[in-house]
Design a protein around this motif. Structure first.
Motif, mmCIF file in Angstrom:
data_model
loop_
_atom_site.group_PDB
_atom_site.id
_atom_site.type_symbol
_atom_site.label_atom_id
_atom_site.label_comp_id
_atom_site.label_asym_id
_atom_site.label_seq_id
_atom_site.Cartn_x
_atom_site.Cartn_y
_atom_site.Cartn_z
ATOM 1 N N ASN A 20 71.349 11.183 62.475
ATOM 2 C CA ASN A 20 72.011 10.635 63.654
ATOM 3 C C ASN A 20 71.908 9.127 63.746
ATOM 4 N N ALA A 21 70.817 8.572 63.247
ATOM 5 C CA ALA A 21 70.710 7.111 63.217
ATOM 6 C C ALA A 21 71.784 6.521 62.313
ATOM 7 N N ILE A 22 72.054 7.199 61.202
ATOM 8 C CA ILE A 22 73.039 6.666 60.257
ATOM 9 C C ILE A 22 74.448 6.723 60.849
ATOM 10 N N LEU A 23 74.693 7.670 61.784
ATOM 11 C CA LEU A 23 76.010 7.715 62.429
ATOM 12 C C LEU A 23 76.266 6.428 63.202
ATOM 13 N N PHE A 24 75.257 5.948 63.938
ATOM 14 C CA PHE A 24 75.465 4.744 64.736
ATOM 15 C C PHE A 24 75.393 3.486 63.874
ATOM 16 N N ALA A 25 74.692 3.561 62.747
ATOM 17 C CA ALA A 25 74.794 2.474 61.771
ATOM 18 C C ALA A 25 76.209 2.416 61.209
ATOM 19 N N THR A 26 76.787 3.593 60.980
ATOM 20 C CA THR A 26 78.177 3.656 60.501
ATOM 21 C C THR A 26 79.133 3.104 61.547
ATOM 22 N N LEU A 27 78.873 3.427 62.826
ATOM 23 C CA LEU A 27 79.704 2.882 63.902
ATOM 24 C C LEU A 27 79.662 1.358 63.888
ATOM 25 N N ALA A 83 72.173 5.192 50.538
ATOM 26 C CA ALA A 83 72.163 4.088 49.570
ATOM 27 C C ALA A 83 73.583 3.610 49.272
ATOM 28 N N ALA A 84 74.530 4.543 49.203
ATOM 29 C CA ALA A 84 75.930 4.165 48.967
ATOM 30 C C ALA A 84 76.453 3.293 50.098
ATOM 31 N N MET A 85 76.077 3.637 51.324
ATOM 32 C CA MET A 85 76.497 2.822 52.459
ATOM 33 C C MET A 85 75.854 1.436 52.402
ATOM 34 N N PHE A 86 74.585 1.398 51.979
ATOM 35 C CA PHE A 86 73.877 0.130 51.825
ATOM 36 C C PHE A 86 74.574 -0.758 50.796
ATOM 37 N N VAL A 92 83.793 6.233 54.707
ATOM 38 C CA VAL A 92 84.288 7.602 54.587
ATOM 39 C C VAL A 92 83.618 8.306 53.410
ATOM 40 N N ILE A 93 83.542 7.643 52.262
ATOM 41 C CA ILE A 93 82.941 8.233 51.065
ATOM 42 C C ILE A 93 81.432 8.379 51.235
ATOM 43 N N ALA A 94 80.781 7.324 51.714
ATOM 44 C CA ALA A 94 79.324 7.351 51.856
ATOM 45 C C ALA A 94 78.890 8.425 52.848
ATOM 46 N N TYR A 95 79.605 8.528 53.957
ATOM 47 C CA TYR A 95 79.218 9.511 54.969
ATOM 48 C C TYR A 95 79.521 10.928 54.490
ATOM 49 N N SER A 152 70.001 -5.143 62.729
ATOM 50 C CA SER A 152 70.300 -5.332 61.306
ATOM 51 C C SER A 152 70.756 -4.009 60.719
ATOM 52 N N ILE A 153 71.967 -3.962 60.209
ATOM 53 C CA ILE A 153 72.468 -2.739 59.585
ATOM 54 C C ILE A 153 71.637 -2.364 58.359
#
Length: 387
Positions: A20-27, A83-86, A92-95, A152-153
């Motif tokens: 869930n933390a990564i969802l808001f990082a994605t936002l 890591a892909a998002m980083f 879309v792909i990372a998530y 910090s993202i």
């Protein structure tokens, strides 16, 4: 409660926190990239598609390997998506990669519960703890993810990866669990479809559809509320938005704790869908932030009372029929089809210019429709005796 269940709950908390933390990082990433408002729905839809495409395989995978080891694999794949998002891979792909890890993880998580807790009320209580832990993790992840992403993202993504790693270590310390299937093949995928048809025609269809309705409504509601808050209250900061959305998680934790006493059976719990739908429909009428917070908590509480008995009934039926891992995979398919539909309906409505408040109110119709369906599905006496 045994220490081994506590260990599982901690591992689940960390993994769900990161989810869930990564969802808001994605936002925050989406907002920084100047994407249109509906793009977040596409990102979340990619997560659900991963569940749907892999559903025919992961139940057998969970049943053909020690379940604690499956938890490790799931966490590793989710860390890979982080890591892909980083590395600035398209959200879309990372998530979607994170979604692949989540679909691997989920059947093993729930599959371990009947093995560790047994049946009956002990299983309902264990499910209450699992749901409560998950919702607290959703709450903490939503608030923490928003706060971290605002700072910090990369920091937010790094903490998510660390949570997945610690969760994997804790999973390694769990009992391996039973192995009840031979392996994952095309034949197992065909068997999944056959088992799925068997389960949805059985007494499990009422709790299966109930769980799907809850998660589909929640998916549409979360996206709509994220868009509604800035329009109504002028709040645009990701950390503040995440804190408001997370209030529903407080309610679900409360409802999950109350469910074993208030509604131990789906035949009783299904009536909680009425306040679930009505509360969602009045949320757009909120005149202040405190009122909106109270309504979100009430929505979550009704959802917790509604969901916990559904999950416990599904697991018990799974143990006695097609295997709990396979049954949970079928549940995941239904839940994620429902969430994809909820996200798609909101995304489509948003693209057509429908106001977020209208989308929120319309989401409340789904739980009410479920109650009508259960009334039409069974005569009163039969529905009270079943499950």
């Amino acid at each position: 409660m045994s220490m081994v269940i506590i260990n599982l709950l901690i591992a689940q908390f960390l993994s769900a926190f990161a989810d869930n933390a990564i969802l808001f990082a994605t936002l925050a990433i989406v907002n920084a990239g100047n994407h249109p408002a509906w793009y977040l729905g596409v990102v979340q839809g990619a997560f659900f598609v991963a569940y749907i495409l892999l559903a025919p395989f992961v139940g057998t995978f969970a049943d053909s390997w020690p379940k604690s080891r499956v938890l490790i694999v799931g966490n590793a794949v989710k860390a890979l998506g982080t890591a892909a998002m980083f590395l600035s891979v398209d959200p879309v792909i990372a998530y979607a990669i994170v979604g692949v890890g989540a679909v691997i993880y989920s059947p093993a998580k729930y599959g371990l519960l009947p093995e560790l807790a047994g049946k009956g009320q002990a299983l309902v209580r264990a499910n209450g703890w699992m749901e409560g832990t998950t919702i607290l993790a959703i709450l903490a992840g939503a608030v923490g993810g928003g706060i971290l992403a605002a700072q910090s993202i990369p920091l937010a993504l790094g903490i998510c990866m660390g949570a997945y790693l610690v969760s994997a270590i804790l999973a390694f310390l769990l009992p391996k669990g039973l192995v009840i299937a031979d392996g994952m093949t095309l034949a197992s995928a065909k068997k999944f479809l056959h088992d799925g048809w068997t389960v949805v025609r059985s007494e499990a269809k009422v709790p299966l559809m109930g769980a799907g309705v809850f998660w589909g409504t929640s998916a549409a509601l979360r996206l709509a509320v994220i868009a509604w808050i800035p329009l109504v209250f002028g709040i645009t900061e990701v950390d503040k938005i995440s804190a408001i959305v997370a209030c529903a998680g407080i309610g679900v934790a409360i409802g999950a704790a109350l469910a074993p006493r208030l509604a131990p059976l789906p035949s009783r719990a299904r009536w909680a869908a009425i306040p679930l739908g009505l509360v969602a429909m009045v949320l757009p009428l909120s005149a202040s932030i405190p009122m909106a917070l109270l309504i979100l908590i009430a929505f979550g509480a009704a959802g917790g009372i509604f969901l916990v008995p559904m999950n416990a009934a599904i697991q018990e039926i799974g143990v006695e029929s097609v295997g709990v891992g396979q049954t949970i995979a079928i549940l995941n398919l239904i839940d994620n089809v429902a969430m994809l539909m909820g996200a798609a309906l909101y995304t489509g409505a948003s693209a057509l210019g429908v106001a977020p408040g209208v989308s929120i109110a319309m989401a409340g119709l789904f739980p009410l429709g479920y109650v009508v369906w259960t009334i039409r599905q069974f005569p009163r006496k039969q529905s009270e005796q079943s499950l």
